[in-house]
Design an enzyme around this catalytic site. Sequence first.
Site, PDB file in Angstrom:
ATOM      1  N   GLU A   1      91.298 -29.275 105.141  1.00  0.00           N
ATOM      2  CA  GLU A   1      91.388 -29.069 103.705  1.00  0.00           C
ATOM      3  C   GLU A   1      91.796 -30.413 103.102  1.00  0.00           C
ATOM      4  OE1 GLU A   1      94.155 -26.073 102.390  1.00  0.00           O
ATOM      5  OE2 GLU A   1      93.657 -26.451 100.291  1.00  0.00           O
TER       6      GLU A   1
ATOM      7  N   ARG B   1      99.003 -25.224 118.267  1.00  0.00           N
ATOM      8  CA  ARG B   1      99.067 -26.461 117.498  1.00  0.00           C
ATOM      9  C   ARG B   1     100.020 -27.430 118.161  1.00  0.00           C
ATOM     10  NH1 ARG B   1      99.189 -25.035 112.437  1.00  0.00           N
ATOM     11  NH2 ARG B   1     100.002 -26.920 111.557  1.00  0.00           N
TER      12      ARG B   1
ATOM     13  N   LYS C   1     101.344 -30.780 106.155  1.00  0.00           N
ATOM     14  CA  LYS C   1     100.937 -31.673 105.070  1.00  0.00           C
ATOM     15  C   LYS C   1     101.843 -31.509 103.864  1.00  0.00           C
ATOM     16  CE  LYS C   1      96.587 -30.520 105.544  1.00  0.00           C
ATOM     17  NZ  LYS C   1      95.135 -30.337 105.344  1.00  0.00           N
TER      18      LYS C   1
HETATM   19  P1  ATP Z   1      99.101 -28.320 107.794  1.00  0.00           P
HETATM   20  O1  ATP Z   1      99.768 -27.055 108.237  1.00  0.00           O
HETATM   21  O2  ATP Z   1      99.623 -29.546 108.439  1.00  0.00           O
HETATM   22  O3  ATP Z   1      98.995 -28.459 106.320  1.00  0.00           O
HETATM   23  P2  ATP Z   1      96.530 -27.244 107.987  1.00  0.00           P
HETATM   24  O4  ATP Z   1      96.245 -26.371 109.145  1.00  0.00           O
HETATM   25  O5  ATP Z   1      96.763 -26.591 106.686  1.00  0.00           O
HETATM   26  O6  ATP Z   1      97.668 -28.235 108.390  1.00  0.00           O
HETATM   27  P3  ATP Z   1      93.882 -28.141 107.727  1.00  0.00           P
HETATM   28  O7  ATP Z   1      93.367 -29.257 106.911  1.00  0.00           O
HETATM   29  O8  ATP Z   1      93.530 -26.760 107.348  1.00  0.00           O
HETATM   30  O9  ATP Z   1      95.428 -28.319 107.776  1.00  0.00           O
HETATM   31  O10 ATP Z   1      93.574 -28.389 109.261  1.00  0.00           O
HETATM   32  C1  ATP Z   1      92.311 -28.700 109.766  1.00  0.00           C
HETATM   33  C2  ATP Z   1      92.260 -28.283 111.197  1.00  0.00           C
HETATM   34  O11 ATP Z   1      93.279 -28.937 111.948  1.00  0.00           O
HETATM   35  C3  ATP Z   1      92.503 -26.796 111.336  1.00  0.00           C
HETATM   36  O12 ATP Z   1      91.532 -26.273 112.222  1.00  0.00           O
HETATM   37  C4  ATP Z   1      93.872 -26.690 111.900  1.00  0.00           C
HETATM   38  O13 ATP Z   1      93.994 -25.562 112.708  1.00  0.00           O
HETATM   39  C5  ATP Z   1      94.017 -28.003 112.694  1.00  0.00           C
HETATM   40  N1  ATP Z   1      95.414 -28.394 112.784  1.00  0.00           N
HETATM   41  C6  ATP Z   1      96.298 -28.543 111.770  1.00  0.00           C
HETATM   42  N2  ATP Z   1      97.521 -28.866 112.230  1.00  0.00           N
HETATM   43  C7  ATP Z   1      97.418 -28.948 113.583  1.00  0.00           C
HETATM   44  C8  ATP Z   1      98.335 -29.240 114.643  1.00  0.00           C
HETATM   45  N3  ATP Z   1      99.609 -29.518 114.404  1.00  0.00           N
HETATM   46  N4  ATP Z   1      97.863 -29.233 115.904  1.00  0.00           N
HETATM   47  C9  ATP Z   1      96.576 -28.951 116.151  1.00  0.00           C
HETATM   48  N5  ATP Z   1      95.667 -28.675 115.210  1.00  0.00           N
HETATM   49  C10 ATP Z   1      96.067 -28.657 113.936  1.00  0.00           C
HETATM   50 MG    MG Z   2      94.965 -25.061 106.421  1.00  0.00          MG
END
Ligand code: ATP
Ligand code: MG
Length: 574
Positions: free
Chosen positions: A45, A275, A285
Amino acid sequence: MQEDTLSHEIMSEENTATNFIQAIITEDVKEGKNGGKVHTRFPPEPNGYLHIGHAKSICLNFGSALRNHGICNLRFDDTNPSKEDVEYVDSIQEDVRWLGFDWEDRKFYASDYFEKLYQFAEQLIVKGKAFVCDLSPEEIRAYRGTLTEPGKNSPYRERSVEENLDLFRRMRAGEFPDGLRVLRAKIDMASPNLNMRDPVLYRIQHASHHRTGNQWPIYPMYDYAHPLSDALEGITHSICTLEFADHRPLYDWVIENVDYPGKETVRPRQYEFARLNLTYTVMSKRKLRLLVEERVVHGWDDPRMPTISGLRRRGYTPESIREFCEQIGVAKRDSTVALSFLESCIRSDLNLHAPRVMAVLRPLKVILTNYPAGQTEWMEAENNPEDPDSGSRKIPFTRELYIEQEDFMEEPPKKFFRLKPGGEIRLKHGYIIQCQEVIKNEAGEVVELHCTYDPESKTGGATAGRKVKGTSHWVSAEYAVPAEVRLYDTLFLSENPEEENEGKTFLDDLNPHSLEVLTECKVEPSLKEAQKGDRFQFLRQGYFAVDLDATPEKLVFNRIVSLKDTWAKQQKKN
Ligand code: ATP
Ligand code: MG
């Protein structure tokens, strides 16, 4: 990094990769599922910069595709206009590319599909599988029930198809204010899975989107947009993190109930992995954005940040991050990886590749009273004993030098093997010197040492083999290049800064000493030509990279890591 080197690196692991996602893919390919194709996607995102956790997901998605002769898309999951921005879209692309991955011509946006997603929603309405609901957000929550109690049907659940279509079209036309109505799936208010209790598919939001502008007053929810974006792109394995496991039945419901083009050939399926969490690090984020907004750090690419841009600026190599992601593996249970392990990955990489040079971070002047003034000798110095092809360079030796302040002690403890009054050390690549006199300022601080050197003690000399306990790095005062050096420590004091107790948040756990700036450093003259991003080992001080702030007038270095391998030490103990 060249693409073919990378695919070679990943393909060569073909038979050794044992993570459970790979096992599923191998099985699916064998069974000829989805025509034997492997097609993944990385779906960030664009609401912030990518972090090391995303690197794990990138390596897994792009890596699984490469390893299985498949392809991987980059897809911006841009369904939430209020938090998203093109700045993030740009940084994400830069980061994925820098990590060494290539989406070729497959860069997509969920917003590319807004029209199709809307048509699919009408399709669900016509099938009697979605309805427009007028309950307020609070009422929807109250009707949803709890883990132990079933929910209640919305009074709007039995609206006719015609009425639903009419209302949904008027939602799209922008007739209603934010939050007045939503489109919901008609599934089961008694489902033990709360995500299946008539989840919201569309909400009204009069917000300008960074790509579609004011075209849409309604936006699809992630749980609806994501499976259908996967379906439209022909994604076979939709890999995401564990928190989405409870959403998988809804993912499957959407795929099952929407007739999308190509449905006969591709049925995307979702798989969840744990994760990445790192000690001393926050990884969401939202929290990282707060650090930027509150000016705790200097920006998203501050070298203390766990963002990919921060790690890049700090001096991490893409190879070391890929190696880290490979080594930590892919599991189904959440765990926390030691930050020292990430550091050990960059150390192993730079140990082999970074030239070794001399830099004095906290200089102490040394005058060799028996060395001719005005004379320069050029000493041969190997660039990296670990790399036979790295060759050697010449470094100037002169009467006035700098050594590290901590390498001299006037009243040393017993086991101090550096310089002390009357004591001797060897200057690396140079001579043995002996301290004769300590010069102090009015405050009583040591400001200069007067020493003598043994003219026969350099390589090839009569006393070259003479043993002294300590060897120090040094820089010629005459030839030294001034530099600023930035030393980093963790941003947080505790191992798990995410843990919130007694009302304290991660912002109460900040390390006040996470950055130390040394402005009086002296580095050897071969570094004069160093370019931004170049990496070195400063003997005994660690690995350093030239920072973005460097100018032709002023060298600036970031310490990437010190030389002390706390990870290896820990492993030995265990
Ligand atoms: P955050 O919780 O840090 O805001 P998010 O999951 O909202 O992260 P996205 O931009 O939706 O951020 O993430 C893109 C991809 O990266 C998703 O498939 C998510 O599952 C993966 N991802 C995010 N954080 C991690 C992590 N700590 N370890 C592994 N994969 C991750
Ligand atoms: Mg997300």
